[in-house]
Scaffold this motif. Structure first.
Motif, short mmCIF file in Angstrom:
data_model
loop_
_atom_site.label_atom_id
_atom_site.label_comp_id
_atom_site.label_asym_id
_atom_site.label_seq_id
_atom_site.Cartn_x
_atom_site.Cartn_y
_atom_site.Cartn_z
N ALA A 61 -11.82 -8.03 -2.02
CA ALA A 61 -12.63 -7.04 -2.45
C ALA A 61 -11.81 -6.18 -1.12
O ALA A 61 -11.64 -5.12 -1.29
N ALA A 62 -11.59 -7.11 0.53
CA ALA A 62 -11.34 -6.53 1.60
C ALA A 62 -10.17 -5.27 1.66
O ALA A 62 -9.81 -4.34 1.48
N ILE A 63 -9.19 -6.51 0.45
CA ILE A 63 -7.77 -5.53 0.41
C ILE A 63 -8.18 -3.87 -0.76
O ILE A 63 -7.35 -3.21 -0.69
N ILE A 64 -8.97 -4.81 -1.64
CA ILE A 64 -9.09 -3.12 -3.01
C ILE A 64 -9.59 -1.68 -2.69
O ILE A 64 -9.80 -1.41 -2.15
N VAL A 65 -10.67 -2.85 -1.24
CA VAL A 65 -11.28 -1.25 -0.46
C VAL A 65 -10.50 -0.41 0.45
O VAL A 65 -10.48 0.63 0.34
N ILE A 66 -9.39 -1.24 0.67
CA ILE A 66 -8.49 -0.28 2.12
C ILE A 66 -7.85 0.19 1.39
O ILE A 66 -7.03 1.46 1.57
N LEU A 67 -7.06 -0.74 -0.07
CA LEU A 67 -6.84 0.26 -0.79
C LEU A 67 -6.96 1.32 -1.46
O LEU A 67 -6.37 2.84 -1.05
N VAL A 68 -7.62 1.47 -1.59
CA VAL A 68 -8.75 2.80 -2.15
C VAL A 68 -9.28 3.92 -1.11
O VAL A 68 -9.01 5.04 -1.36
N VAL A 69 -9.67 3.13 0.08
CA VAL A 69 -9.93 4.67 0.85
C VAL A 69 -8.42 4.99 1.68
O VAL A 69 -8.18 6.29 1.88
N ALA A 70 -7.86 4.31 2.41
CA ALA A 70 -6.22 4.37 2.25
C ALA A 70 -5.64 4.85 1.99
O ALA A 70 -4.65 5.88 2.37
N LYS A 71 -5.40 4.74 0.62
CA LYS A 71 -3.82 4.91 -0.34
C LYS A 71 -2.67 4.94 0.18
O LYS A 71 -1.86 6.04 0.22
N PRO A 72 -2.27 3.54 0.29
CA PRO A 72 -1.45 3.75 2.15
C PRO A 72 0.13 3.63 0.68
O PRO A 72 1.08 4.37 1.09
N PHE A 73 0.11 4.14 -0.74
CA PHE A 73 1.37 4.23 -1.22
C PHE A 73 1.50 5.89 -1.34
O PHE A 73 1.89 6.14 -2.55
N CYS A 74 0.53 6.80 -0.53
CA CYS A 74 0.48 8.36 -1.91
C CYS A 74 0.74 9.31 -0.97
O CYS A 74 1.07 8.74 0.39
N PRO A 75 1.41 10.29 -1.50
CA PRO A 75 1.84 11.01 -0.11
C PRO A 75 1.28 11.70 0.94
O PRO A 75 0.05 11.97 0.30
N ALA A 76 1.61 11.89 1.64
CA ALA A 76 1.00 12.82 3.20
C ALA A 76 0.05 14.12 2.77
O ALA A 76 -1.17 14.35 2.73
N GLN A 77 0.98 14.65 1.75
CA GLN A 77 0.49 16.12 1.22
C GLN A 77 -0.61 15.55 0.97
O GLN A 77 -1.98 16.61 0.74
N THR A 78 -1.34 15.14 -0.58
CA THR A 78 -1.93 15.06 -0.86
C THR A 78 -3.08 14.33 -0.24
O THR A 78 -4.18 14.20 -1.16
N LEU A 79 -2.99 13.24 0.50
CA LEU A 79 -4.32 12.81 1.87
C LEU A 79 -4.68 13.68 1.95
O LEU A 79 -5.96 13.34 2.43
#
Length: 108
Positions: A79-97
């Motif tokens: 669950a912690a990994i899932i929350v981190i992925l959703v909040v941080a969006k690590p593989f998302c382009p910086a402009q979109t973030l």
């Protein structure tokens, strides 16, 4: 009856989750793929634990000690990994973030 309710609930959760991902165009994002893999892993773990609970109900104890205590930590870590992925969006382009706007151009 209770089993059918659990199955229907799981199906509804999966369908709504995938529809939400489609609605926000997350299906092509790397963070969503990683999250989906983690959720699939947790679903598999849940199924395995249901089988383990059935073994416990008939008196079998195939896993004991530290290994069992470690296995009880899997849902929390997942669950912690899932929350981190959703909040941080690590593989998302910086402009979109930064802006929330997809700059990749019009979609065909």
């Amino acid at each position: 009856s209770l089993l059918l309710t659990a199955i229907y609930t799981a199906l509804i959760v999966w369908i709504v989750g995938l529809l939400l991902a489609w609605h926000i165009s997350a299906l092509s994002e790397g963070w969503f793929h990683a999250k989906l893999l983690a959720v699939l892993g947790l679903s598999a773990y849940h199924g395995w634990m249901v089988g383990y609970a059935k073994k416990l109900a008939v008196g079998e104890r195939p896993i004991v000690g530290k290994k069992l205590r470690f296995l009880y930590e899997v849902p929390g870590i997942g669950a912690a990994i899932i929350v981190i992925l959703v909040v941080a969006k690590p593989f998302c382009p910086a402009q979109t973030l930064l802006t929330g706007i997809d700059y990749s151009g019009p979609k065909a």
